[in-house]
Design an enzyme around this catalytic site. Structure first.
Site, PDB file in Angstrom:
ATOM      1  N   VAL A   1       5.229 -26.994 -17.093  1.00  8.54           N
ATOM      2  CA  VAL A   1       6.502 -26.634 -16.452  1.00  8.54           C
ATOM      3  C   VAL A   1       6.734 -25.124 -16.545  1.00  8.54           C
ATOM      4  CG1 VAL A   1       8.984 -27.026 -16.470  1.00  8.54           C
ATOM      5  CG2 VAL A   1       7.422 -28.880 -17.020  1.00  8.54           C
ATOM      6  N   CYS A   2       6.347 -24.553 -17.667  1.00  6.77           N
ATOM      7  CA  CYS A   2       6.555 -23.126 -17.877  1.00  6.77           C
ATOM      8  C   CYS A   2       5.845 -22.322 -16.799  1.00  6.77           C
ATOM      9  CB  CYS A   2       6.038 -22.709 -19.251  1.00  6.77           C
ATOM     10  SG  CYS A   2       6.639 -23.731 -20.594  1.00  6.77           S
ATOM     11  N   SER A   3       4.585 -22.666 -16.537  1.00  4.49           N
ATOM     12  CA  SER A   3       3.814 -21.887 -15.578  1.00  4.49           C
ATOM     13  C   SER A   3       4.152 -22.248 -14.144  1.00  4.49           C
ATOM     14  CB  SER A   3       2.314 -22.147 -15.761  1.00  4.49           C
ATOM     15  OG  SER A   3       1.935 -21.890 -17.071  1.00  4.49           O
TER      16      SER A   3
ATOM     17  N   THR B   1       1.606 -23.558 -20.313  1.00  6.56           N
ATOM     18  CA  THR B   1       1.885 -24.992 -20.220  1.00  6.56           C
ATOM     19  C   THR B   1       2.493 -25.311 -18.865  1.00  6.56           C
ATOM     20  OG1 THR B   1       3.983 -24.601 -21.327  1.00  6.56           O
ATOM     21  CG2 THR B   1       2.149 -25.282 -22.682  1.00  6.56           C
TER      22      THR B   1
END
Lengths: 192, 287
Positions: free
Chosen positions: A79-81, A77
């Site tokens: 922000v995570c990546s 996803t």
């Protein structure tokens, strides 16, 4: 445990630290908070078969070690990546310089997706990825959140923690999973 | 008592047949160009169904071992091969034939019996041929990178759609055989009049998108996510792997189905994640 909640609220007023409260707070034992929980190391299916799909109990991860652990809503996803994992990747040397044994990333995903994601981000050598596929780890820490509205199902908040020999020394939880204010590498580096 | 609904029970019927029994590999997909003999299972099935009306709701059907054995005997038409059914007491009387044609005993694996009384099942009855597909919202990433939702109605109304499901993205059979098989045969399937080919999995849309890119799948097959498992549950085809150490949770059984204007025409439903009859070739044959 109401006492833990109260403790948490006192130590981390929401205005200052974002969401701030979880079942555990600084000073608590993370292994004791989640007694029967095990995480699954991110691995490919073949590795899983050869290791008999073994799970890693929490005490193996935390006891006698200095660990920086961070959780995020989901692999692949935004922000995570794009922000969360890279911030830890970039600062891995600084973590090692401060004596941190391992940096762990955990999300409510199955270990195979986590593995493919870690390989895509080329972060496997710096960070250890674990899958909390049934959400038990996050549920026992009360860091789970239902993201069914975003068609993601039950997931976890965005959070980070510094754990020394199983005792939480610092815990940062974002107000909303899409934010990225207090759970980055820089913040926790100051807290170690 | 017919156990179509609970996947849990389905997986227990394997013990009713000897392991080398080729019936276990038999697929249940009535084809247009089949011989009358191979249509017979379907015929008998619908006959049995009309006799024992299967309700859509969660009905608790109980039976005793005796009535089960009678039912099996009635439908067992051939005595040339002895099929050992553990819970059936074999009698000296030859089984009565329901339909007087010499048929192989192919219908047995298709009628998913269980000798034990079913516990009060709260699962939805499993989808079968002739049913209308329940509507559900699935998500996927468009070619513009935007997260979009699509309903089953959009995918199937007024169209010929092939829908197949995999237990999990990034797992071996799904990645190496099932999905690539459909990608390869996509052109042939479309030449036979299929409008949409879609792959469903209980994974989120982000993972499906990454998996699609990882396997370099183009636009031939649409990868949609049943992130909350709603569609899978509505079909009654969940695969509960939470107590297994593989770390997958509740997923979908492997299946492929052909839907014409929302009605299921062909259904190839696997037990669990095995890969026997739900591939692209079998779907091509069925068309």
């Amino acid at each position: 445990m109401a006492s833990a909640l109260v403790r948490g609220a006192r130590r981390f007023p929401p205005a200052m630290w974002g969401r701030g409260f979880a079942k555990v707070a600084s000073g608590d034992d993370i292994v004791a908070a989640a007694p029967d929980v095990a995480l699954q190391k991110a691995r490919s299916w073949d590795e899983g078969v050869s290791s008999n799909f073994s799970t890693t109990p929490l005490k193996d991860l935390f006891q006698g070690k200095k660990v920086v652990i961070f959780g995020l809503p989901g692999a692949y996803t935004g922000v995570c990546s794009a922000q969360h994992v890279p911030s830890y990747q970039k600062n891995i040397d600084k973590f090692k310089a401060k004596g941190v044994n391992s940096v762990i990333c955990v999300a409510v995903n199955d270990p195979y997706s986590m593995n493919a994601w870690a390989e895509k981000l080329q972060a496997k050598d710096a960070i250890e990825f674990y899958g909390d596929f049934d959400g038990k780890f996050h549920k026992s820490l009360e860091l789970d959140i239902d993201l069914s509205a975003a068609l993601l199902g039950p997931r976890s908040h965005r959070w980070s923690a510094y754990v020394e020999d199983g005792k939480i020394k610092a815990l940062n939880v974002e107000k909303a999973p899409s934010e990225f204010n207090v759970s980055g590498a820089e913040v926790i580096l100051d807290q170690i | 008592m017919l156990i179509f609904r609970s996947s849990r029970h389905v997986s227990t019927i394997r013990h009713l047949f000897p392991p080398t029994c080729p019936l276990l590999k038999q697929s249940f997909s009535p084809s247009k160009t089949s011989t009358p003999q191979s249509n017979l299972p379907h015929l008998l099935l619908s006959l049995y169904l009309s006799r024992n009306h299967r309700s859509q709701k969660m009905a608790t059907a109980t039976t005793t071992a005796a009535s089960f054995s009678t039912a099996v005997r009635r439908l067992c038409v051939s005595t040339s091969t002895s099929i050992r059914l553990r819970h059936v007491t074999t009698s000296a009387r030859p089984p009565t034939r329901l339909i007087s044609t010499p048929t192989p005993h192919r219908l047995l694996p298709l009628l998913r019996f269980s000798a034990t009384a079913s516990p009060s099942s709260t699962t939805v009855s499993t989808i079968s041929v002739g049913d209308k597909l329940p509507d559900a919202t699935l998500s996927y990433f468009g070619s513009d990178g935007e997260l979009k939702t699509i309903t089953i109605a959009d995918l199937t109304k007024g169209k010929k759609t092939v829908l197949f499901a995999v237990p999990g993205a990034f797992t071996p059979t799904c990645s190496q055989k099932h999905l690539p098989g459909f990608v390869e045969k996509a052109k042939e399937l479309k030449a036979k009049g299929v409008d949409v080919i879609a792959c469903v999995s209980v994974n989120d849309a982000f993972v499906m998108k990454a998996w699609k890119e990882d396997l370099k799948v183009g636009d031939e097959v649409l990868l949609v996510s049943d992130g909350n498992g709603v569609f899978t549950k509505a079909l009654g085809v969940e695969l509960d792997l939470t107590d297994k150490p593989v770390g997958l949770g509740v997923r979908s059984r492997r299946y492929s189905l052909l839907v014409e204007d929302g009605v299921v025409k062909v259904l190839n439903l696997e037990e669990g994640g095995s890969f026997t009859n739900s591939g692209a070739e079998d779907m091509l044959k069925a068309l």
